[in-house]
Scaffold this motif. Structure first.
Motif, PDB file in Angstrom:
ATOM      1  N   TRP A 124       0.835  -1.200   0.000  1.00 52.01           N
ATOM      2  CA  TRP A 124       0.000   0.000   0.000  1.00 52.01           C
ATOM      3  C   TRP A 124       0.866   1.245   0.000  1.00 52.01           C
ATOM      4  O   TRP A 124       0.601   2.194  -0.731  1.00 52.01           O
ATOM      5  CB  TRP A 124      -0.935   0.003   1.211  1.00 52.01           C
ATOM      6  N   ARG A 125       1.893   1.256   0.822  1.00 50.08           N
ATOM      7  CA  ARG A 125       2.764   2.434   0.889  1.00 50.08           C
ATOM      8  C   ARG A 125       3.471   2.665  -0.438  1.00 50.08           C
ATOM      9  O   ARG A 125       3.660   3.805  -0.853  1.00 50.08           O
ATOM     10  CB  ARG A 125       3.766   2.277   2.034  1.00 50.08           C
ATOM     11  N   ALA A 173       2.440   1.448  -3.579  1.00 50.93           N
ATOM     12  CA  ALA A 173       1.507   1.666  -4.690  1.00 50.93           C
ATOM     13  C   ALA A 173       0.709   2.959  -4.555  1.00 50.93           C
ATOM     14  O   ALA A 173       0.328   3.555  -5.563  1.00 50.93           O
ATOM     15  CB  ALA A 173       0.541   0.480  -4.808  1.00 50.93           C
ATOM     16  N   TYR A 174       0.437   3.376  -3.325  1.00 45.88           N
ATOM     17  CA  TYR A 174      -0.475   4.498  -3.130  1.00 45.88           C
ATOM     18  C   TYR A 174       0.202   5.779  -2.662  1.00 45.88           C
ATOM     19  O   TYR A 174      -0.474   6.762  -2.364  1.00 45.88           O
ATOM     20  CB  TYR A 174      -1.583   4.103  -2.160  1.00 45.88           C
ATOM     21  N   ARG A 206      -1.092   9.068  -3.791  1.00 41.92           N
ATOM     22  CA  ARG A 206      -2.499   8.850  -4.146  1.00 41.92           C
ATOM     23  C   ARG A 206      -3.394   8.820  -2.909  1.00 41.92           C
ATOM     24  O   ARG A 206      -4.591   9.015  -3.012  1.00 41.92           O
ATOM     25  CB  ARG A 206      -2.667   7.533  -4.905  1.00 41.92           C
ATOM     26  N   MET A 207      -2.786   8.471  -1.768  1.00 40.69           N
ATOM     27  CA  MET A 207      -3.487   8.456  -0.483  1.00 40.69           C
ATOM     28  C   MET A 207      -2.716   9.373   0.454  1.00 40.69           C
ATOM     29  O   MET A 207      -1.512   9.566   0.277  1.00 40.69           O
ATOM     30  CB  MET A 207      -3.533   7.043   0.110  1.00 40.69           C
ATOM     31  N   LEU A 210      -1.138   6.433   5.220  1.00 43.79           N
ATOM     32  CA  LEU A 210      -0.228   5.332   4.884  1.00 43.79           C
ATOM     33  C   LEU A 210       0.757   5.063   6.025  1.00 43.79           C
ATOM     34  O   LEU A 210       1.055   3.909   6.332  1.00 43.79           O
ATOM     35  CB  LEU A 210       0.516   5.630   3.579  1.00 43.79           C
ATOM     36  N   TYR A 241      -1.992  -7.843  -4.170  1.00 39.85           N
ATOM     37  CA  TYR A 241      -0.921  -6.880  -3.914  1.00 39.85           C
ATOM     38  C   TYR A 241       0.425  -7.561  -4.013  1.00 39.85           C
ATOM     39  O   TYR A 241       0.581  -8.704  -3.587  1.00 39.85           O
ATOM     40  CB  TYR A 241      -1.068  -6.243  -2.520  1.00 39.85           C
ATOM     41  N   MET A 290      -8.539   1.303  -7.436  1.00 38.38           N
ATOM     42  CA  MET A 290      -8.508   2.742  -7.208  1.00 38.38           C
ATOM     43  C   MET A 290      -8.479   3.467  -8.550  1.00 38.38           C
ATOM     44  O   MET A 290      -7.661   3.146  -9.416  1.00 38.38           O
ATOM     45  CB  MET A 290      -7.295   3.151  -6.385  1.00 38.38           C
ATOM     46  N   ASN A 312      -5.192   4.382 -10.766  1.00 37.54           N
ATOM     47  CA  ASN A 312      -4.097   3.426 -10.580  1.00 37.54           C
ATOM     48  C   ASN A 312      -3.863   2.734 -11.926  1.00 37.54           C
ATOM     49  O   ASN A 312      -4.300   1.615 -12.174  1.00 37.54           O
ATOM     50  CB  ASN A 312      -4.438   2.407  -9.482  1.00 37.54           C
ATOM     51  N   ILE A 349     -11.245   8.030  -1.144  1.00 33.71           N
ATOM     52  CA  ILE A 349     -10.663   7.436  -2.329  1.00 33.71           C
ATOM     53  C   ILE A 349     -11.783   6.906  -3.224  1.00 33.71           C
ATOM     54  O   ILE A 349     -12.709   6.249  -2.740  1.00 33.71           O
ATOM     55  CB  ILE A 349      -9.724   6.277  -1.947  1.00 33.71           C
TER      56      ILE A 349
END
Length: 161
Positions: free
Chosen positions: A25-26, A28-29, A32-33, A38, A94, A123, A126, A154
């Motif tokens: 998550w950290r 890829a996003y 974005r987040m 994160l 993931y 998302m 993405n 999101i």
């Protein structure tokens, strides 16, 4: 580079899945987040959640490993949405960025849903993930939903095949 293998996940994999979950998550996003959201992701809390998920066995879970270390995971099951357009949902997939291009993502998708009709949420924006799903026959169907991410919201889009 050592080959990646995919197998069904067990309860003993909960910590490794959680570590990939948070790190992926950290990776890829980022951008974005919200960064504070994160940063707040907690491996211990995720590991406890993954232990419960794997113990219940209510979802099909798979891990990708390289040299005995989990580098990715995927889950799939009966569609969780009331208006599910297909019977099967790819609930999550993931990979660590270090496993991009290794074939692990394709192996995980194949293990989780094969070539069956399915749907997933991704998302919006993405592009890497959406391109992967398009190569596997998925297209946007027009449905959207929002998810809270800290103080932000999101937008996710649904893809079906």
């Amino acid at each position: 580079m050592t080959a990646v293998t995919v197998r069904r996940a067990t309860v003993d994999d909960a910590r490794g899945i959680a570590e990939v979950h948070v790190t992926a998550w950290r990776e890829a996003y980022a951008g974005r987040m919200p960064a504070d959201f994160l940063a707040s992701l907690d491996v211990d809390r995720r590991a406890a959640g993954w232990s419960r998920i794997l113990e219940r066995g209510e979802t099909d879970a798979f891990v990708a490993e390289r040299d005995g270390t989990i580098v990715g995971w995927a889950t799939a099951g009966r569609g969780r949405d009331d208006d599910a357009p297909r019977d099967r949902e790819l609930e999550g997939i993931y990979l660590l960025a270090s496993a991009y291009g290794s074939g692990a993502g394709q192996q995980l998708l194949d293990a989780a849903i094969g070539d069956a009709p399915a749907y997933l949420w991704v998302m919006d924006g993405n592009g890497r993930a959406e391109a992967f799903y398009r190569r596997n026959g998925f297209t946007r169907d027009g449905a959207t939903m929002t998810h809270p991410a800290g103080d932000a919201t999101i937008l996710a889009v649904r893809m079906t095949r």
